[in-house]
Design an enzyme around this catalytic site. Structure first.
Site, PDB file in Angstrom:
ATOM      1  N   ARG A  93      39.604   4.084 -15.007  1.00 20.35           N
ATOM      2  CA  ARG A  93      40.485   3.241 -14.209  1.00 20.35           C
ATOM      3  C   ARG A  93      41.742   2.849 -14.983  1.00 20.35           C
ATOM      4  O   ARG A  93      42.761   2.545 -14.378  1.00 20.35           O
ATOM      5  CB  ARG A  93      39.752   1.983 -13.765  1.00 20.35           C
ATOM      6  CG  ARG A  93      38.657   2.261 -12.753  1.00 20.35           C
ATOM      7  CD  ARG A  93      37.839   1.050 -12.514  1.00 20.35           C
ATOM      8  NE  ARG A  93      37.188   0.693 -13.778  1.00 20.35           N
ATOM      9  CZ  ARG A  93      36.035   0.072 -13.879  1.00 20.35           C
ATOM     10  NH1 ARG A  93      35.416  -0.329 -12.809  1.00 20.35           N
ATOM     11  NH2 ARG A  93      35.506  -0.193 -15.045  1.00 20.35           N
ATOM     12  N   HIS A 144      33.561   5.627  -6.911  1.00 18.39           N
ATOM     13  CA  HIS A 144      32.564   6.551  -7.465  1.00 18.39           C
ATOM     14  C   HIS A 144      32.544   7.851  -6.660  1.00 18.39           C
ATOM     15  O   HIS A 144      32.574   8.945  -7.223  1.00 18.39           O
ATOM     16  CB  HIS A 144      31.158   5.940  -7.415  1.00 18.39           C
ATOM     17  CG  HIS A 144      30.942   4.768  -8.296  1.00 18.39           C
ATOM     18  ND1 HIS A 144      30.378   3.606  -7.839  1.00 18.39           N
ATOM     19  CD2 HIS A 144      31.190   4.580  -9.616  1.00 18.39           C
ATOM     20  CE1 HIS A 144      30.280   2.731  -8.840  1.00 18.39           C
ATOM     21  NE2 HIS A 144      30.775   3.298  -9.930  1.00 18.39           N
ATOM     22  N   SER A 173      31.942  -1.829  -9.475  1.00 17.16           N
ATOM     23  CA  SER A 173      30.741  -2.412  -8.870  1.00 17.16           C
ATOM     24  C   SER A 173      30.647  -3.898  -9.187  1.00 17.16           C
ATOM     25  O   SER A 173      30.300  -4.712  -8.321  1.00 17.16           O
ATOM     26  CB  SER A 173      29.484  -1.696  -9.382  1.00 17.16           C
ATOM     27  OG  SER A 173      29.456  -0.365  -8.951  1.00 17.16           O
ATOM     28  N   LYS A 233      18.236  -4.249 -18.385  1.00 19.85           N
ATOM     29  CA  LYS A 233      19.394  -4.744 -17.638  1.00 19.85           C
ATOM     30  C   LYS A 233      18.960  -5.194 -16.255  1.00 19.85           C
ATOM     31  O   LYS A 233      18.170  -4.542 -15.596  1.00 19.85           O
ATOM     32  CB  LYS A 233      20.473  -3.660 -17.536  1.00 19.85           C
ATOM     33  CG  LYS A 233      21.089  -3.347 -18.889  1.00 19.85           C
ATOM     34  CD  LYS A 233      22.404  -2.660 -18.746  1.00 19.85           C
ATOM     35  CE  LYS A 233      23.036  -2.480 -20.114  1.00 19.85           C
ATOM     36  NZ  LYS A 233      24.295  -1.812 -20.040  1.00 19.85           N
TER      37      LYS A 233
END
Length: 160
Positions: A90, A17, A127, A41
């Protein structure tokens, strides 16, 4: 002045990040790291903890600031006067996931999304993966800032 928003949950922030923030800071006059707050969440860290970690992670980047937001990202971008959203990619799976959102965001408000490929050394780091490895006792020190490692392992140990 060009302003971009780098949105995410950052639960927790990783070196990947920070690499994206640093690179975005070189492309835009100002970068706002936007911490999404979604009450539905279940996150490991609270919004306040994530903001604090991100402020520490970006302290050396003078044109980067951190803010929390709820609701639509495009509304936050408009409030901030942002011309772009920056997303790190990614791989192809990220692109497939992010492209429709980028198109919707542009359609709603005209805010463009800039995709920045991750540096090769961070291309596999997420993460979620960091939390999973750490939960099983794996060493994730190479993937998160030092000030994240202690709280991460403590929080995971408390969850048991």
């Amino acid at each position: 002045m060009t302003r971009a928003v780098c949105p995410g949950s950052f639960d927790p922030v990783t070196h990947g990040h920070v690499d994206i923030f640093r690179r975005a800071a070189g492309l835009f006059d100002e970068v706002v790291v936007a911490v999404g707050v979604n009450a539905s969440k279940n996150r490991l860290f609270t919004p306040e903890e994530r903001v604090a970690m991100l402020e520490q992670a970006t302290a050396e980047l003078p044109n980067v600031r951190v803010a929390g937001f709820t609701g639509l990202l495009t509304a936050f971008c408009q409030e901030q006067g942002a011309q772009a959203i920056v997303k790190g990619l990614r791989g192809a799976g990220d692109y497939e996931y992010e492209l429709p959102m980028a198109q919707m965001n542009a359609s709603l408000t005209g805010v463009e999304t800039v995709f920045v490929p991750t540096s090769a050394q961070w291309g596999f780091v997420s993460s979620s993966l960091v939390k999973e490895v750490a939960a099983f006792g794996g060493d994730v020190a190479a993937y998160v800032p030092d000030f994240v490692l202690g709280p991460l392992t403590e929080r995971l140990a408390a969850r048991g």
